[in-house]
Design a protein around this motif. Sequence first.
Motif, PDB file in Angstrom:
ATOM      1  N   CYS A 131       0.979  -1.444   0.041  1.00  0.00           N
ATOM      2  CA  CYS A 131      -0.191  -0.001   0.296  1.00  0.00           C
ATOM      3  C   CYS A 131       0.637   1.601   0.270  1.00  0.00           C
ATOM      4  O   CYS A 131       1.628   1.480   1.364  1.00  0.00           O
ATOM      5  CB  CYS A 131      -0.821  -0.100   1.328  1.00  0.00           C
ATOM      6  SG  CYS A 131      -1.951   1.842   1.299  1.00  0.00           S
TER       7      CYS A 131
ATOM      8  N   SER B  22      -0.191   4.196  -0.201  1.00  0.00           N
ATOM      9  CA  SER B  22      -0.124   5.774   1.306  1.00  0.00           C
ATOM     10  C   SER B  22       0.197   5.279   2.555  1.00  0.00           C
ATOM     11  O   SER B  22       0.491   5.688   3.051  1.00  0.00           O
ATOM     12  CB  SER B  22      -2.344   5.086   0.380  1.00  0.00           C
ATOM     13  OG  SER B  22      -2.478   5.563  -0.756  1.00  0.00           O
ATOM     14  N   CYS B  23       0.470   3.403   2.814  1.00  0.00           N
ATOM     15  CA  CYS B  23       0.743   3.694   3.936  1.00  0.00           C
ATOM     16  C   CYS B  23       2.189   3.938   3.800  1.00  0.00           C
ATOM     17  O   CYS B  23       2.516   4.518   5.125  1.00  0.00           O
ATOM     18  CB  CYS B  23       0.927   1.896   4.180  1.00  0.00           C
ATOM     19  SG  CYS B  23      -0.448   0.959   4.051  1.00  0.00           S
TER      20      CYS B  23
ATOM     21  N   PHE C 254      -1.397  -5.299   8.277  1.00  0.00           N
ATOM     22  CA  PHE C 254      -2.693  -6.049   7.824  1.00  0.00           C
ATOM     23  C   PHE C 254      -2.337  -7.262   7.602  1.00  0.00           C
ATOM     24  O   PHE C 254      -3.422  -8.366   7.013  1.00  0.00           O
ATOM     25  CB  PHE C 254      -3.113  -5.734   6.548  1.00  0.00           C
ATOM     26  CG  PHE C 254      -4.071  -5.717   5.933  1.00  0.00           C
ATOM     27  CD1 PHE C 254      -5.400  -5.047   6.458  1.00  0.00           C
ATOM     28  CD2 PHE C 254      -4.428  -6.852   4.828  1.00  0.00           C
ATOM     29  CE1 PHE C 254      -6.050  -5.451   6.141  1.00  0.00           C
ATOM     30  CE2 PHE C 254      -5.412  -6.887   4.146  1.00  0.00           C
ATOM     31  CZ  PHE C 254      -7.112  -6.641   4.359  1.00  0.00           C
ATOM     32  N   ASP C 255      -1.366  -7.998   6.564  1.00  0.00           N
ATOM     33  CA  ASP C 255      -1.101  -9.628   6.656  1.00  0.00           C
ATOM     34  C   ASP C 255      -0.805  -9.925   7.057  1.00  0.00           C
ATOM     35  O   ASP C 255      -1.477 -11.870   7.063  1.00  0.00           O
ATOM     36  CB  ASP C 255      -0.367  -9.406   4.450  1.00  0.00           C
ATOM     37  CG  ASP C 255      -1.100  -8.473   3.997  1.00  0.00           C
ATOM     38  OD1 ASP C 255      -1.933  -8.423   3.411  1.00  0.00           O
ATOM     39  OD2 ASP C 255       0.666  -8.034   3.486  1.00  0.00           O
TER      40      ASP C 255
ATOM     41  N   ALA D  72     -12.311  -2.342   7.640  1.00  0.00           N
ATOM     42  CA  ALA D  72     -12.348  -2.316   6.041  1.00  0.00           C
ATOM     43  C   ALA D  72     -11.976  -2.129   4.877  1.00  0.00           C
ATOM     44  O   ALA D  72     -11.626  -3.320   4.632  1.00  0.00           O
ATOM     45  CB  ALA D  72     -13.935  -1.642   6.004  1.00  0.00           C
ATOM     46  N   LYS D  73     -12.543  -1.401   3.854  1.00  0.00           N
ATOM     47  CA  LYS D  73     -11.590  -1.731   2.517  1.00  0.00           C
ATOM     48  C   LYS D  73     -10.986  -0.645   2.070  1.00  0.00           C
ATOM     49  O   LYS D  73     -10.555  -0.494   1.606  1.00  0.00           O
ATOM     50  CB  LYS D  73     -13.644  -1.233   1.693  1.00  0.00           C
ATOM     51  CG  LYS D  73     -14.573  -2.510   1.577  1.00  0.00           C
ATOM     52  CD  LYS D  73     -15.455  -2.192   1.259  1.00  0.00           C
ATOM     53  CE  LYS D  73     -16.482  -2.957   1.555  1.00  0.00           C
ATOM     54  NZ  LYS D  73     -17.860  -2.276   0.632  1.00  0.00           N
ATOM     55  N   THR D  74     -10.411   0.041   3.352  1.00  0.00           N
ATOM     56  CA  THR D  74      -8.980   1.286   2.531  1.00  0.00           C
ATOM     57  C   THR D  74      -8.140   1.344   4.326  1.00  0.00           C
ATOM     58  O   THR D  74      -8.169   1.035   4.851  1.00  0.00           O
ATOM     59  CB  THR D  74      -9.952   2.682   2.769  1.00  0.00           C
ATOM     60  OG1 THR D  74     -10.944   2.304   1.544  1.00  0.00           O
ATOM     61  CG2 THR D  74      -8.518   3.495   2.422  1.00  0.00           C
ATOM     62  N   LEU D  75      -6.705   1.623   3.319  1.00  0.00           N
ATOM     63  CA  LEU D  75      -5.953   1.701   4.021  1.00  0.00           C
ATOM     64  C   LEU D  75      -4.702   2.738   4.277  1.00  0.00           C
ATOM     65  O   LEU D  75      -5.249   3.315   2.677  1.00  0.00           O
ATOM     66  CB  LEU D  75      -4.817   0.086   3.854  1.00  0.00           C
ATOM     67  CG  LEU D  75      -5.481  -1.169   5.112  1.00  0.00           C
ATOM     68  CD1 LEU D  75      -4.553  -2.458   4.279  1.00  0.00           C
ATOM     69  CD2 LEU D  75      -5.736  -1.354   5.881  1.00  0.00           C
ATOM     70  N   PRO D  76      -4.168   3.031   4.160  1.00  0.00           N
ATOM     71  CA  PRO D  76      -3.892   3.032   6.063  1.00  0.00           C
ATOM     72  C   PRO D  76      -5.305   3.006   7.062  1.00  0.00           C
ATOM     73  O   PRO D  76      -5.939   3.859   7.094  1.00  0.00           O
ATOM     74  CB  PRO D  76      -2.861   3.572   6.711  1.00  0.00           C
ATOM     75  CG  PRO D  76      -2.634   4.680   5.587  1.00  0.00           C
ATOM     76  CD  PRO D  76      -2.980   4.213   4.076  1.00  0.00           C
TER      77      PRO D  76
ATOM     78  N   ILE E  72      -9.072   7.045   8.547  1.00  0.00           N
ATOM     79  CA  ILE E  72      -8.746   6.261   7.477  1.00  0.00           C
ATOM     80  C   ILE E  72      -7.649   6.919   6.280  1.00  0.00           C
ATOM     81  O   ILE E  72      -8.412   8.355   5.952  1.00  0.00           O
ATOM     82  CB  ILE E  72     -10.253   5.786   6.853  1.00  0.00           C
ATOM     83  CG1 ILE E  72     -10.640   4.728   7.887  1.00  0.00           C
ATOM     84  CG2 ILE E  72      -9.863   4.273   5.899  1.00  0.00           C
ATOM     85  CD1 ILE E  72     -12.050   4.204   8.267  1.00  0.00           C
ATOM     86  N   GLY E  73      -6.854   6.550   5.870  1.00  0.00           N
ATOM     87  CA  GLY E  73      -6.747   6.321   4.492  1.00  0.00           C
ATOM     88  C   GLY E  73      -5.707   7.669   4.677  1.00  0.00           C
ATOM     89  O   GLY E  73      -4.662   8.137   5.756  1.00  0.00           O
ATOM     90  N   GLU E  74      -5.207   8.112   3.529  1.00  0.00           N
ATOM     91  CA  GLU E  74      -4.138   9.190   3.150  1.00  0.00           C
ATOM     92  C   GLU E  74      -4.499  10.554   3.916  1.00  0.00           C
ATOM     93  O   GLU E  74      -5.545  10.947   3.457  1.00  0.00           O
ATOM     94  CB  GLU E  74      -3.904   9.677   2.128  1.00  0.00           C
ATOM     95  CG  GLU E  74      -2.556   8.644   1.963  1.00  0.00           C
ATOM     96  CD  GLU E  74      -1.523   9.091  -0.211  1.00  0.00           C
ATOM     97  OE1 GLU E  74      -1.367  10.413  -0.155  1.00  0.00           O
ATOM     98  OE2 GLU E  74      -1.700   8.123  -0.631  1.00  0.00           O
TER      99      GLU E  74
END
Lengths: 406, 86
Positions: free
Chosen positions: B12, B14-15, B39-40, B52-56, B71-73
């Motif tokens: 990711c 963004s992470c 996450f993995d 849910a559906k968005t990282l980080p 959530i997210g960037e």
Amino acid sequence: MKKSHLALAITSIMMAATVIFSSSSPVSVAAAGDNPVTVYFFYTPGCGQCAEERTFLNNKIEQVTTLSVIEYDFSLTENRAILTDVAAIFEETTVATPFTVVGGLYYVGFNSAVRRSLDKTIDRYIANDYVDIMAKYLSDEPILETDFDRTRDYEYDLPIIGLVDVRNVSLGIVAVLLGFIDGINPCAMWVLIFLISLVLGSKDKKRIWLIGGLFLLTSGIFYFLIMMAWLNTVALLVAKTAFQIVIGSLALIAGGYNIYSFVKAKVKQEEGCEVTNVTMKQKMAAKARQIANATSLPLALVGVVGLAIIVNAVELACSTGLPLVFTQVLALNGITGVGSIGYVLLYILFFLIDDLVVFGIAVFTLKVSPLATKIGRYAHLVGGLIMIVIGFLMIFFPEILLFSFL
Amino acid sequence: MKKIMLITAVWCPSCLIMRPRYQAYVQKHLEFSFEEVDFDDNPSLVKKLSVAKTLPVAIIYTGEREVVRLIGELSAQNVEEKLSTI
């Protein structure tokens, strides 16, 4: 680099490439001739722009022996009547001086753009056949729709570059625009970013250049082969209306999905990485780790080639919209086989430019730039809009996508 | 004690971008600690946390209690603003 500077740099590169490409596009060049050309020049005594235009025309006459200028003093009633008639013929509502008629074209006012266009028009008429509308008017001959010179409808005066005829560069522009937007598409970029982030740790710039550069080169070659194969398939089917409708519909669907993705991220204010295809992404990430940790550079490079092919193949469905649309546009214009290589290469060059920028910034700053993910989101919006427009045209007005070449 | 738990994935981008922003925030605000969760590598924890559906995803705890989820960037300034209210 400031954003505005970056935008300017990118715009300049796109324009320069467009112009460079236009010079190699299949433009038919007429043999130089010495046609007589008459410029009909309406002026008002004391008018500054008129004086400037007269100086230009006098200089031009010195260079071009077949050029003549007939002047009309607008302050005289009979000349005002003539100009009113002529303006009406051209459906021009502004009756003012300087007003210039040459061949099937007219100009109101005089500035640097008019000077360049007029200069180019005179040169073109000297070398090519044209219809002198003013002469027809003066001799009471009927003026036909085909007498008008539509060239100027396609001319744009761009800063730095100058006068550009979009018909000469339109396919080049399409290649540049679609390639650039497609390149920003984040489908396969995460692998490059991840790979860079891994190899940056080594601080070995030679290794970073080789691994990143080979990844990009392989991606470019892979994409090129896929596009050429697709183009050859499309070329066989392009004449079939049903096929155009299918491709147009696919473009509309893909475009709609891209816009949906953009809006969803904006509305939910969750602009990050979507958790999809996680297993595949984990496998790619593991492969990239192996490459980064490989002690043997040749082995790492072999791995990079494999990774680039796999990731581009896997992500092909995600980023297939724009290449599909572009190859269809080429096929519609009868640009296939060897003739299409230049256009596809131009597309690929701009497809890779954003990756090269992200990679270049990473190598020099040893950091991954947030620019990469930021512009990727806007690629969804712009790419989606372009696909919808082209998809719509492909279904309902395919003739608009037929760019003519002079 | 306040804590930022950042859930990221190696795949990711963004992470990669958000990690240093949260780390910089923690260095400036010493009342916060920082923990990163892959996450993995932690599927059960990720499931329990309903990522849910968005990282980080940054989950902010005060003691044991989750108070905010980012959530997210986000820009560094945005992070600063959102966390300053805690």
